[in-house]
Design an enzyme around this catalytic site. Sequence first.
Site, PDB file in Angstrom:
ATOM      1  N   GLU A 141      -5.140  -0.849  -1.119  1.00 24.33           N
ATOM      2  CA  GLU A 141      -4.209   0.209  -0.711  1.00 24.33           C
ATOM      3  C   GLU A 141      -2.813   0.029  -1.280  1.00 24.33           C
ATOM      4  O   GLU A 141      -2.409  -1.070  -1.655  1.00 24.33           O
ATOM      5  CB  GLU A 141      -4.120   0.238   0.820  1.00 24.33           C
ATOM      6  CG  GLU A 141      -5.430   0.613   1.452  1.00 24.33           C
ATOM      7  CD  GLU A 141      -5.315   0.828   2.949  1.00 24.33           C
ATOM      8  OE1 GLU A 141      -6.354   0.918   3.612  1.00 24.33           O
ATOM      9  OE2 GLU A 141      -4.182   0.920   3.456  1.00 24.33           O
ATOM     10  N   CYS A 161      -7.591 -11.591   1.106  1.00 26.76           N
ATOM     11  CA  CYS A 161      -6.623 -12.690   1.002  1.00 26.76           C
ATOM     12  C   CYS A 161      -7.327 -13.981   1.380  1.00 26.76           C
ATOM     13  O   CYS A 161      -8.180 -13.982   2.263  1.00 26.76           O
ATOM     14  CB  CYS A 161      -5.445 -12.422   1.955  1.00 26.76           C
ATOM     15  SG  CYS A 161      -4.059 -13.564   1.721  1.00 26.76           S
ATOM     16  N   CYS A 165      -3.587 -15.562   8.010  1.00 23.86           N
ATOM     17  CA  CYS A 165      -2.527 -15.416   9.004  1.00 23.86           C
ATOM     18  C   CYS A 165      -3.099 -14.621  10.175  1.00 23.86           C
ATOM     19  O   CYS A 165      -3.721 -13.578   9.970  1.00 23.86           O
ATOM     20  CB  CYS A 165      -1.318 -14.719   8.393  1.00 23.86           C
ATOM     21  SG  CYS A 165      -0.706 -15.615   6.961  1.00 23.86           S
ATOM     22  N   GLU A 243      -1.954 -12.448  -1.407  1.00 28.88           N
ATOM     23  CA  GLU A 243      -0.849 -13.388  -1.609  1.00 28.88           C
ATOM     24  C   GLU A 243      -0.520 -13.388  -3.110  1.00 28.88           C
ATOM     25  O   GLU A 243      -1.278 -13.932  -3.922  1.00 28.88           O
ATOM     26  CB  GLU A 243      -1.281 -14.785  -1.125  1.00 28.88           C
ATOM     27  CG  GLU A 243      -0.356 -15.917  -1.508  1.00 28.88           C
ATOM     28  CD  GLU A 243       1.116 -15.673  -1.206  1.00 28.88           C
ATOM     29  OE1 GLU A 243       1.465 -15.439  -0.045  1.00 28.88           O
ATOM     30  OE2 GLU A 243       1.929 -15.711  -2.152  1.00 28.88           O
ATOM     31  N   SER A 274       6.861 -11.015  -1.997  1.00 25.55           N
ATOM     32  CA  SER A 274       6.764 -11.660  -0.683  1.00 25.55           C
ATOM     33  C   SER A 274       5.659 -12.706  -0.706  1.00 25.55           C
ATOM     34  O   SER A 274       4.537 -12.431  -1.114  1.00 25.55           O
ATOM     35  CB  SER A 274       6.463 -10.598   0.376  1.00 25.55           C
ATOM     36  OG  SER A 274       6.242 -11.205   1.623  1.00 25.55           O
ATOM     37  N   ASN A 375       2.676  -5.005  14.215  1.00 20.68           N
ATOM     38  CA  ASN A 375       1.892  -3.778  14.192  1.00 20.68           C
ATOM     39  C   ASN A 375       0.469  -4.135  14.628  1.00 20.68           C
ATOM     40  O   ASN A 375      -0.250  -4.791  13.892  1.00 20.68           O
ATOM     41  CB  ASN A 375       1.891  -3.239  12.760  1.00 20.68           C
ATOM     42  CG  ASN A 375       1.702  -1.747  12.757  1.00 20.68           C
ATOM     43  OD1 ASN A 375       1.175  -1.179  13.703  1.00 20.68           O
ATOM     44  ND2 ASN A 375       2.128  -1.125  11.688  1.00 20.68           N
ATOM     45  N   CYS A 418       3.336  -1.812   5.845  1.00 25.06           N
ATOM     46  CA  CYS A 418       3.222  -2.722   4.720  1.00 25.06           C
ATOM     47  C   CYS A 418       2.738  -4.071   5.206  1.00 25.06           C
ATOM     48  O   CYS A 418       3.223  -4.587   6.194  1.00 25.06           O
ATOM     49  CB  CYS A 418       4.606  -2.911   4.114  1.00 25.06           C
ATOM     50  SG  CYS A 418       4.734  -2.228   2.508  1.00 25.06           S
TER      51      CYS A 418
HETATM   52  N1  SAH Z   1       0.850 -12.330   1.434  1.00 26.39           N
HETATM   53  C1  SAH Z   1       2.216 -12.053   1.327  1.00 26.39           C
HETATM   54  C2  SAH Z   1       2.536 -10.584   1.096  1.00 26.39           C
HETATM   55  C3  SAH Z   1       1.738  -9.586   1.861  1.00 26.39           C
HETATM   56  S1  SAH Z   1       2.001  -9.514   3.597  1.00 26.39           S
HETATM   57  C4  SAH Z   1       2.953 -12.570   2.548  1.00 26.39           C
HETATM   58  O1  SAH Z   1       2.303 -12.976   3.497  1.00 26.39           O
HETATM   59  O2  SAH Z   1       4.181 -12.591   2.503  1.00 26.39           O
HETATM   60  C5  SAH Z   1       3.574  -8.647   3.701  1.00 26.39           C
HETATM   61  C6  SAH Z   1       4.316  -8.844   5.023  1.00 26.39           C
HETATM   62  O3  SAH Z   1       3.750  -8.105   6.107  1.00 26.39           O
HETATM   63  C7  SAH Z   1       4.316 -10.291   5.446  1.00 26.39           C
HETATM   64  O4  SAH Z   1       5.569 -10.691   5.895  1.00 26.39           O
HETATM   65  C8  SAH Z   1       3.322 -10.255   6.575  1.00 26.39           C
HETATM   66  O5  SAH Z   1       3.499 -11.360   7.378  1.00 26.39           O
HETATM   67  C9  SAH Z   1       3.606  -8.932   7.229  1.00 26.39           C
HETATM   68  N2  SAH Z   1       2.536  -8.486   8.132  1.00 26.39           N
HETATM   69  C10 SAH Z   1       1.220  -8.671   7.998  1.00 26.39           C
HETATM   70  N3  SAH Z   1       0.533  -8.148   9.043  1.00 26.39           N
HETATM   71  C11 SAH Z   1       1.436  -7.617   9.867  1.00 26.39           C
HETATM   72  C12 SAH Z   1       1.353  -6.922  11.125  1.00 26.39           C
HETATM   73  N4  SAH Z   1       0.183  -6.690  11.728  1.00 26.39           N
HETATM   74  N5  SAH Z   1       2.497  -6.492  11.689  1.00 26.39           N
HETATM   75  C13 SAH Z   1       3.678  -6.711  11.084  1.00 26.39           C
HETATM   76  N6  SAH Z   1       3.820  -7.358   9.904  1.00 26.39           N
HETATM   77  C14 SAH Z   1       2.717  -7.817   9.300  1.00 26.39           C
HETATM   78 FE1  SF4 Z   2      -2.500 -12.976   3.328  1.00 27.87          FE
HETATM   79 FE2  SF4 Z   2       0.128 -12.288   3.608  1.00 27.87          FE
HETATM   80 FE3  SF4 Z   2      -1.743 -11.385   5.336  1.00 27.87          FE
HETATM   81 FE4  SF4 Z   2      -1.049 -13.961   5.356  1.00 27.87          FE
HETATM   82  S1  SF4 Z   2       0.298 -12.198   5.850  1.00 27.87           S
HETATM   83  S2  SF4 Z   2      -3.169 -13.159   5.464  1.00 27.87           S
HETATM   84  S3  SF4 Z   2      -0.728 -14.351   3.205  1.00 27.87           S
HETATM   85  S4  SF4 Z   2      -1.624 -10.905   3.166  1.00 27.87           S
END
Ligand code: SAH
Ligand code: SF4
Length: 445
Positions: A141, A161, A165, A243, A274, A375, A418
Site C-alpha cells: 500500500e 516485515c 513490533c 523496514e 523511518s 491506531n 501511515c
Molecule cells: N519500519 C519502519 C517504517 C514503517 S512504520 C519503522 O518502524 O520506523 C512507520 C511508523 O508508523 C513507525 O513509527 C511505526 O512505529 C508507526 N506505527 C506502526 N503501527 C502503528 C499503529 N498501529 N498506530 C500508530 N503508529 C503505528
Molecule cells: Fe516493521 Fe516498522 Fe511495523 Fe516494526 S513498526 S513491524 S519495523 S513496519
Amino acid sequence: MSDTNITLDGADAVSTAAGLMPIPGHIDPLTVPRPSLVEGVTPREDGRIDLLGLPKKRIAELFETAGLDAKAAKLRAKQVYHWLYHRGVIGFDAMTDIAKTMRPWLAQRYVVGRPEIVEAQHSSDGTRKWLLRTADAHDFEMVFIPDADRGTLCVSSQVGCTLNCRFCHTGTMRLVRNLTVGEIVGQVMLARDALGEWPKTAEDSRRLAAAADLDEDDDDANGGDYTPDGRLLTNIVMMGMGEPLYNFDNVRDALKLVMDGDGLALSKRRITLSTSGVIPQMARCGEEIGVNLAVSLHAVTKDVRDEIVPVNKKYGIEDLLQACADYPGASNARRITFEYVMLKDKNDSDADARELVRLLRKYDLPAKVNLIPFNPWPGAPYECSSPERIRTFSNIIFEGGISAPVRTPRGRDIDAACGQLKTAAEKKSRAEIDRLLAEKEAALG
Ligand code: SAH
Ligand code: SF4
C-alpha cells in the site's frame, strides 16, 4: 474534497480491498526469477524489459547489448531517462526528441511499467490510499496525506516485515519479499500520475528544479510553510510497509532516482526515512542517501522497548541514541524525528516523558518528538492513551525544551494511517495466531 471511494462506497470498499490482500505468511518467500538475458534484469513474460527502476548507466548498457553503438546508447539512455523519470512518460511514442524510426525499436524491446493499482480510496479528509500489486501478485500500500502547506506520500519498502513490533499490523505479517527499485520509485511515479503533477513543459521543469534547489536552504527539514511551486506532492516518508534499512540497496537506488534533478527532482530535505533502529545501516543511510532520519523509539526503558519493538533486544536504546548522535547531516536545522506511539498504561506515564527528555539531552540530540496516537486494529494487544494523557505527555517534553507535536490521525475512515498499512484480512496471519496462542498460554500460567 470528495469523500467517496473512487470505485466503491465507504466501508464496503475497505473490506473489499482487505479481501483482496493475501496472507503473507502463507506465501513462499523465495520467488524464482525468470531467466535473464542481461545480468541483473529480468525480462517480462513477453520478453520485453521493464526500464522502471533502472539508472541511466544501466539503460545505456541495455541499449548497447541490444545493438546500439556506445555513443548512441549513451545518448538514447539520456533521452529515455529524462522522459521516464522527469516527465513521467510511459509510451516511447511520446518521446518526441527521439527519432521516429527509433521509437518502434525501443517499444519492441522495452516497456516502462508502473505497479498495478488494485484499489484507490479517498478519505473524507483528503487522504488517499492505494492498494498496489507487484507483477508476481504481492499486494502493498501507499498513502498520500495532503496538508495546507505540503503533501506527504508514505511509501512502502517491503511486502510485510521481518520485525514484529507488537503495536504494528504490518508486524503481524511475515516478510514476503523486498520491493524492487522499480516498485519503490514506481510508487512516487504513480502518485505523480494520479495527482497530474509531471512537468509538461521546459518551464515546468525549470521551476521543479529551482524548487528542489531552493529547498536546500530551507531550514525546516520537513517543510515549514514553504510549498515548492504549489505542488501537491512535496514530501516523501519511507513509513509504509516494511523496514527500509533491511532493504537498503533498493531503497537507496530508488531514492537516488527521486532526488536526481533530471529524475523526479525532489529535494533530499523533503524525504524522511523511518527506521525501527537498525543501527548498522544508519550511518550508511546518512552517507549514501542523505535524507532526514526518523527513529521509531516508542519506549524509554529496555523492558518496554524489548516488548513493543523487539529489535531492541539486538540494538538497545543507548546504542541507538548514540547512532542518532552520529547520524551524518543531523543538525539543529535538520533534526532527527523520534516517533513515539502512545500506548495506554504501557509507555505513556509522566516518568516516561521525563526519561525521554533526559535521554535526548544526554546524547545532545537535535531532536523533535512526534507523538502518534496508537491506531488500533482488530486483535491489537494495546489501546491508545487518552487525549488528556497525550497532552500532558507532550507538555512535559515541551517543557524540557523539545518540540513534541501530536500527530493528527488521518484517513481513519479508510484505515490509511501511515505505518499501519493493514490488511484487515478476515483470517489472522500466522504470526498473529502464534502470538495470541502464546498470550493465552501465558495467561493460563
Ligand atoms: N519500519 C519502519 C517504517 C514503517 S512504520 C519503522 O518502524 O520506523 C512507520 C511508523 O508508523 C513507525 O513509527 C511505526 O512505529 C508507526 N506505527 C506502526 N503501527 C502503528 C499503529 N498501529 N498506530 C500508530 N503508529 C503505528
Ligand atoms: Fe516493521 Fe516498522 Fe511495523 Fe516494526 S513498526 S513491524 S519495523 S513496519
